[in-house]
Structure formats: structure tokens, C-alpha cells
Design an enzyme around this catalytic site. Structure first.
Site, PDB file in Angstrom:
ATOM      1  N   LYS A  14       0.827  -1.213   0.000  1.00  0.00           N
ATOM      2  CA  LYS A  14       0.000   0.000   0.000  1.00  0.00           C
ATOM      3  C   LYS A  14       0.863   1.265   0.000  1.00  0.00           C
ATOM      4  O   LYS A  14       0.589   2.201  -0.746  1.00  0.00           O
ATOM      5  CB  LYS A  14      -0.929   0.008   1.230  1.00  0.00           C
ATOM      6  CG  LYS A  14      -1.847  -1.217   1.301  1.00  0.00           C
ATOM      7  CD  LYS A  14      -2.791  -1.139   2.496  1.00  0.00           C
ATOM      8  CE  LYS A  14      -2.115  -1.245   3.842  1.00  0.00           C
ATOM      9  NZ  LYS A  14      -1.642  -2.590   4.207  1.00  0.00           N
ATOM     10  N   ARG A  89      -9.527   0.266   9.279  1.00  0.00           N
ATOM     11  CA  ARG A  89      -9.094  -1.102   9.568  1.00  0.00           C
ATOM     12  C   ARG A  89     -10.130  -1.868  10.377  1.00  0.00           C
ATOM     13  O   ARG A  89      -9.904  -3.029  10.711  1.00  0.00           O
ATOM     14  CB  ARG A  89      -7.807  -1.046  10.389  1.00  0.00           C
ATOM     15  CG  ARG A  89      -6.550  -1.402   9.635  1.00  0.00           C
ATOM     16  CD  ARG A  89      -5.380  -1.224  10.590  1.00  0.00           C
ATOM     17  NE  ARG A  89      -4.225  -1.968  10.213  1.00  0.00           N
ATOM     18  CZ  ARG A  89      -3.191  -1.472   9.545  1.00  0.00           C
ATOM     19  NH1 ARG A  89      -3.192  -0.236   9.109  1.00  0.00           N
ATOM     20  NH2 ARG A  89      -2.151  -2.222   9.298  1.00  0.00           N
ATOM     21  N   ARG A 128      11.508  -6.620   4.339  1.00  0.00           N
ATOM     22  CA  ARG A 128      11.407  -5.212   4.731  1.00  0.00           C
ATOM     23  C   ARG A 128      12.073  -4.976   6.083  1.00  0.00           C
ATOM     24  O   ARG A 128      12.632  -3.908   6.329  1.00  0.00           O
ATOM     25  CB  ARG A 128       9.916  -4.806   4.777  1.00  0.00           C
ATOM     26  CG  ARG A 128       9.697  -3.327   5.040  1.00  0.00           C
ATOM     27  CD  ARG A 128       8.259  -2.914   4.807  1.00  0.00           C
ATOM     28  NE  ARG A 128       7.397  -3.215   5.933  1.00  0.00           N
ATOM     29  CZ  ARG A 128       6.079  -3.012   5.962  1.00  0.00           C
ATOM     30  NH1 ARG A 128       5.464  -2.526   4.907  1.00  0.00           N
ATOM     31  NH2 ARG A 128       5.365  -3.296   7.026  1.00  0.00           N
ATOM     32  N   ARG A 134      11.624  -1.076  11.535  1.00  0.00           N
ATOM     33  CA  ARG A 134      10.358  -1.186  12.268  1.00  0.00           C
ATOM     34  C   ARG A 134      10.392  -2.400  13.179  1.00  0.00           C
ATOM     35  O   ARG A 134      10.500  -3.524  12.703  1.00  0.00           O
ATOM     36  CB  ARG A 134       9.189  -1.301  11.282  1.00  0.00           C
ATOM     37  CG  ARG A 134       8.782   0.027  10.684  1.00  0.00           C
ATOM     38  CD  ARG A 134       7.673  -0.117   9.683  1.00  0.00           C
ATOM     39  NE  ARG A 134       6.511  -0.856  10.167  1.00  0.00           N
ATOM     40  CZ  ARG A 134       5.369  -0.963   9.508  1.00  0.00           C
ATOM     41  NH1 ARG A 134       5.243  -0.373   8.335  1.00  0.00           N
ATOM     42  NH2 ARG A 134       4.374  -1.651  10.004  1.00  0.00           N
TER      43      ARG A 134
HETATM   44  P1  ADP Z   1       1.191  -2.651   7.985  1.00  0.00           P
HETATM   45  O1  ADP Z   1      -0.038  -2.450   7.159  1.00  0.00           O
HETATM   46  O2  ADP Z   1       2.388  -3.015   7.185  1.00  0.00           O
HETATM   47  O3  ADP Z   1       0.981  -3.572   9.154  1.00  0.00           O
HETATM   48  P2  ADP Z   1       0.960   0.092   9.062  1.00  0.00           P
HETATM   49  O4  ADP Z   1       2.087   1.024   9.024  1.00  0.00           O
HETATM   50  O5  ADP Z   1      -0.240   0.398   8.230  1.00  0.00           O
HETATM   51  O6  ADP Z   1       1.611  -1.307   8.661  1.00  0.00           O
HETATM   52  O7  ADP Z   1       0.462  -0.143  10.577  1.00  0.00           O
HETATM   53  C1  ADP Z   1       1.351  -0.458  11.606  1.00  0.00           C
HETATM   54  C2  ADP Z   1       0.592  -0.595  12.921  1.00  0.00           C
HETATM   55  O8  ADP Z   1      -0.015   0.657  13.271  1.00  0.00           O
HETATM   56  C3  ADP Z   1      -0.557  -1.596  12.949  1.00  0.00           C
HETATM   57  O9  ADP Z   1      -0.098  -2.919  13.195  1.00  0.00           O
HETATM   58  C4  ADP Z   1      -1.406  -1.044  14.103  1.00  0.00           C
HETATM   59  O10 ADP Z   1      -0.843  -1.373  15.351  1.00  0.00           O
HETATM   60  C5  ADP Z   1      -1.274   0.459  13.920  1.00  0.00           C
HETATM   61  N1  ADP Z   1      -2.346   1.004  13.060  1.00  0.00           N
HETATM   62  C6  ADP Z   1      -2.185   1.529  11.803  1.00  0.00           C
HETATM   63  N2  ADP Z   1      -3.359   1.913  11.294  1.00  0.00           N
HETATM   64  C7  ADP Z   1      -4.305   1.630  12.220  1.00  0.00           C
HETATM   65  C8  ADP Z   1      -5.728   1.760  12.275  1.00  0.00           C
HETATM   66  N3  ADP Z   1      -6.423   2.278  11.248  1.00  0.00           N
HETATM   67  N4  ADP Z   1      -6.367   1.357  13.401  1.00  0.00           N
HETATM   68  C9  ADP Z   1      -5.687   0.854  14.437  1.00  0.00           C
HETATM   69  N5  ADP Z   1      -4.358   0.667  14.454  1.00  0.00           N
HETATM   70  C10 ADP Z   1      -3.653   1.048  13.361  1.00  0.00           C
END
Ligand code: ADP
Length: 190
Positions: A14, A89, A128, A134
């Protein structure tokens, strides 16, 4: 406005694809993961809270996430549109986003999902981890938890947009350029 939800499991690509779409369609990219990481880096109160969830691969609570996202939209009043990446999400987040955008006389144009098999996602996240710095990429148990949370809490959001006739899925396996072409082919028809 062109408001896209870019959807897909962790490691689906994404963020990579958003960077290209922002340029091509002059959109503002809002990644809730990036917003949380920015807050963690700056040691804000929100960052301290988010870190405790992210480190375990759990979702940050909806109330906190929704208000952070709404603030970010409000900071971009001149935007042509947004790419929402990593948000919504949960179905509660999706409903809140609809209500918020409706209150601004706009809405989601389409949700586009990048589909990829779990085995491929695990390989990509492990790769990654070598460069992302991360902590949630570095631990296989945390990666598994993120995939499980995706399947249990996030995958149902697809049905939310399907019910509105706004869901489009594309094959997320291929070269970065191939996947970009698949996205553009859909977005140009919207
Ligand atoms: P990825 O999709 O690769 O897991 P992101 O950078 O989108 O990585 O998200 C990393 C973390 O941030 C998630 O595992 C969660 O803990 C938190 N997070 C991100 N977006 C949301 C959301 N919309 N609602 C709740 N937690 C979120």
C-alpha cells in the site's frame, strides 16, 4: 474529490503504490501507520499510547485512531482528494469515516484492495525488516499477530464497501510497475 481507500494486508504494498498515486492524481496520502510512527518518534502522548499496541501487532483503539485521522484530513482543506492507507481497519472506523466525509459533503469514491497470499506477505515483511527499522517487522510472532488481526478485524471492512458497490480488488503479486498499471486502469474509470 477523488477519495480512495487503499486496502490490503500488512506487506501488500500500500505504501509503495501510494507514493506513485499521489504524484499521478495529486492526492494527499494519509497513512495511519506513518502518523503513529511520527508521533512515536516525537514522543507525543499519542505516540506513547500507540507504541504499546503497535509493538504487539494489535490495533490502536478506534477512538484515538479516528480522531487522529480526522485531524489529518482537516489539516488539508485544499486537497483534491485523499489516499487512505491503513485506514479504515475496522467496520467502526469505516462507518466513522463515512459520517465524517458526509459531513464535509464528500465521500469515499472507491476502495481498491491489493490481494496477495499470506506466504508472499511473510516473505516481503521479513525482507522489509532488514531495512525498515520497524520493530513490528522484526519479530515473526508480531508479524503473525498483524496477519491474524487483519483476517479477523480488518478483512470484514471489504464487505462494508462491497455493500456500497465501491469495492475493487486487484492482484497484488507482480512487479511494482505492473501493480501500478493495474491500479491506474481502475482509477481512470472512476
Ligand atoms: P502494515 O499495514 O504493514 O501492518 P501500518 O504502518 O499500516 O503497517 O500499521 C502499523 C501498525 O499501526 C498496525 O499494526 C497497528 O498497530 C497500527 N495502526 C495503523 N493503522 C491503524 C488503524 N487504522 N487502526 C488501528 N491501528 C492502526
Amino acid at each position: 474529490m477523488l477519495n480512495l481507500v487503499l486496502f490490503g494486508p500488512p506487506g501488500a504494498g500500500k505504501g509503495t503504490q501510494s507514493a506513485f498515486l499521489v504524484e499521478r492524481y495529486h492526492l494527499v496520502h494519509l497513512s495511519t501507520g506513518d502518523l503513529f510512527r511520527y508521533n512515536i518518534k516525537n514522543e507525543t502522548e499519542l505516540g506513547v499510547l500507540a507504541k504499546s499496541y503497535m509493538a504487539k501487532g494489535q490495533l490502536v483503539p478506534d477512538s484515538v485512531t479516528i480522531s487522529m485521522l480526522e485531524d489529518a484530513v482537516n489539516k488539508n482543506p485544499e486537497a483534491n482528494g485523499f489516499i487512505f492507507d491503513g485506514f479504515p481497519r475496522t467496520n467502526a472506523q469505516a462507518a466513522a469515516l463515512d459520517a465524517f466525509l458526509n459531513s464535509q459533503d464528500t465521500g469515499i469514491t472507491s476502495m481498491i484492495a491489493l490481494e496477495a497470499p499470506e506466504a508472499e506477505l511473510r516473505v516481503r515483511l521479513a525482507e522489509r525488516a532488514k531495512t525498515s527499522g520497524r520493530p513490528d517487522d522484526a519479530d515473526p510472532a508480531v508479524i503473525q499477530n498483524r496477519i491474524d488481526v487483519y483476517n479477523n478485524e480488518t478483512a470484514p471492512v471489504k464487505a462494508f464497501y462491497e455493500a456500497q458497490g465501491k469495492y475493487k480488488g486487484i492482484n497484488g503479486v507482480g512487479s511494482i510497475e505492473e501493480i501500478t498499471e493495474r491500479l491506474v486502469a481502475i482509477i481512470d474509470t472512476l
